[in-house]
Write a protein that holds these residues in place. Structure first.
Motif, PDB file in Angstrom:
ATOM      1  N   LEU A  97      -7.099  -2.454   2.037  1.00 11.69           N
ATOM      2  CA  LEU A  97      -6.158  -2.459   0.919  1.00 11.69           C
ATOM      3  C   LEU A  97      -4.927  -3.258   1.277  1.00 11.69           C
ATOM      4  N   ALA A 140      -5.680  -2.167  -7.679  1.00 13.47           N
ATOM      5  CA  ALA A 140      -5.736  -2.207  -6.219  1.00 13.47           C
ATOM      6  C   ALA A 140      -6.240  -3.573  -5.765  1.00 13.47           C
ATOM      7  N   TYR A 190      -7.769  -5.662  -2.641  1.00  6.61           N
ATOM      8  CA  TYR A 190      -8.425  -5.537  -1.343  1.00  6.61           C
ATOM      9  C   TYR A 190      -8.714  -6.925  -0.770  1.00  6.61           C
ATOM     10  N   ALA A 250      -6.385   3.170  -5.986  1.00  4.94           N
ATOM     11  CA  ALA A 250      -7.095   2.870  -4.731  1.00  4.94           C
ATOM     12  C   ALA A 250      -8.534   3.380  -4.785  1.00  4.94           C
ATOM     13  N   PRO A 300       0.819  -1.225   0.000  1.00  5.04           N
ATOM     14  CA  PRO A 300       0.000   0.000   0.000  1.00  5.04           C
ATOM     15  C   PRO A 300       0.848   1.268   0.000  1.00  5.04           C
TER      16      PRO A 300
END
Length: 484
Positions: free
Chosen positions: A118, A110, A112, A83, A34
């Motif tokens: 994240l 991104a 998740y 994101a 991240p």
């Protein structure tokens, strides 16, 4: 036999997937945390970027960006965009370990967890440097083209414009890119244009657009210009495009219209010449009969007519002779206009001397000095050149008649790239304010009683000169002579 139930195939485990990703060499595929730290690295990434896994794992992925992009904050913005939207795509310059640059197609996704947190990002990078260079070479070639060039995608949106197109249509490049091509189509044609475009993309092939139809382009200022368009399909990885080559044919159209108007005028002129010749020829027979009957009447009634009657008869004969001269001039003018000039060597100096001797023999009591420059030889039609010089020299002879002594000169001189031939005298001259009437048929700058003539000679001279590709003009001063 009944179908047996199938046993589901086992999903590949994480180790198999890792091995699959690591084996790909045409794409750099890796993951970042991240915070943007590199956490995985495949063989394609090592091959493309030059880092071994031991060198790059844990490093911040901004090291793959150009220094100017790092300063501008591009790596951080890309992470934030992925994101927020789940995915970010970009094409642009990236750097290798050795500092060299390549044009990259990048997809940042991104990742998740099930808890919505994240976990990091996957990044897939492909080297499109060769494609980029080919596109740049293509753009350079298109931009250097002398014709206006516009490339349009399947949806009719403009994706490429060269500088000639900017000049032709009056728009800056950024005003045209991503705009519908119908922006450049006159309003009355816009409704049908998308259908024509769809038909082209359905069967794309190089061809001229609108064969048999007049095409027009709409400029930014609202004016329309006639154009010709050549269409060329281009197959690319992004799909099919059409490259249109556009030529402004305004000047060609104008030249065609002028040529058509000229041809129509020439046709009318030929008809008028034929008519004039026929009229002049047909008038001559009855005119000669009038002259013959007048002469017979004069002889039959000699001594019987009063002085006034004899005067009337002489006037009739004089006017008949004058009319015969006009008809002869018309016939000569018609012959000149209808006859194609020949080309051969002609000694103008000798020709002028011969004409001068003829004029002296007709009026030996005249005191006229002829000054002729020797050795003037040109290529032309002997008969036509005889007409030119006879008319000009006879005019000089006529308009110097009221001077006790006179001088007539013939010569040539260079004026820039041209050779100018002239006939000059010191006779009556004329007022230059009326020079524009000088070469018109039946136009006279002196009263009929001053000098004889029908007013056709100079009109004939001008037409003969034009048939030779030349031009004629005059300069004069009253009672100080004229030069042609």
């Amino acid at each position: 036999m009944a179908d047996l139930p199938r046993t589901p195939e086992p999903a590949p485990d994480e180790e198999s997937f890792r091995l699959l990703v690591e084996s790909i060499v045409d794409y750099a595929i890796f993951m970042v945390s991240p915070q943007g730290r590199v956490t995985t690295w495949n063989r394609g990434a090592e091959r493309l970027k030059g880092y071994k896994s031991g060198e790059i794992l844990g490093a911040h992925f901004s090291c793959f960006y150009t220094p100017e992009d790092v300063v501008a904050g591009k790596p951080t913005r890309e992470l934030e965009a992925a994101a927020k939207d789940g995915r970010f795509e970009d094409e642009g310059w990236r750097t290798r370990k050795d500092g060299s640059r390549f044009w990259a197609s990048v997809t940042l996704t991104a990742l998740y967890g099930q808890d919505g947190v994240l976990r990091g990002y996957s990044k897939v990078t492909r080297d499109l440097t060769r494609k980029k260079l080919e596109e740049e070479r293509f753009r350079v070639v298109v931009d250097a083209a002398p014709n206006a060039m516009i490339m349009v995608d399947k949806d009719g949106l403009i994706v490429l414009v060269n500088s000639t197109a900017e000049k032709l249509f009056g728009y800056a490049r950024h005003e045209l890119l991503h705009q519908p091509i119908e922006l450049l189509v006159p309003q009355r044609f816009r409704g049908s244009h998308p259908g024509h475009r769809r038909n082209f993309f359905a069967a794309p092939q190089a061809r001229a657009m609108g064969a048999g139809r007049d095409l027009y382009g709409l400029l930014k200022d609202g004016r329309e210009v006639p154009i010709e368009i050549g269409l060329n399909p281009l197959e690319t990885m992004e799909g099919t495009f059409v490259l249109a080559s556009i030529i402004d044919i305004t000047e060609r159209k104008r030249a065609e219209e002028l040529r058509a108007a000229k041809e129509a005028m020439e046709a009318v002129t030929r008809e008028m010449e034929t008519f004039s010749y026929s009229c002049a020829h047909d008038l001559r027979a009855p005119l000669r009969k009038i002259a013959g009957f007048g002469e017979a009447l004069k002889q039959e009634t000699a001594g019987q007519l009063s002085e006034a009657s004899r005067d009337f008869l002489e006037r009739i004969q004089h006017n008949v002779l004058q009319m015969d001269g006009i008809i002869e001039g018309l016939l000569k003018l018609s012959r000149v206009l209808q006859q194609e000039p020949r080309s051969e060597s002609v000694d103008l100096s000798r020709l002028v001397k011969d004409i001068g001797e003829g004029l002296r023999a007709a009026q030996p009591d005249r005191a006229v000095e002829f000054v002729v420059r020797d050795g003037i030889v040109i290529e032309g039609d002997p008969e036509f050149l005889q007409i030119i010089l006879s008319n000009l020299l006879e005019n000089s002879w006529k308009f110097t008649a009221k001077h006790a002594r006179a001088r007539i000169e013939f010569g040539a001189e260079r004026k820039g790239p041209e050779t100018v031939y002239f006939v000059r005298d010191d006779g009556a001259g004329f007022d230059m304010a009326h020079a524009d009437k000088l070469f018109g048929a039946f136009k006279r700058l002196h009263a009929p009683g001053q000098f004889p003539g029908a007013g056709i000679g100079l009109a004939t001279v001008q037409r003969v000169v034009r048939r030779h590709g030349g031009r004629i003009w005059a300069e004069a001063e009253l009672e100080r002579g004229a030069t042609f």
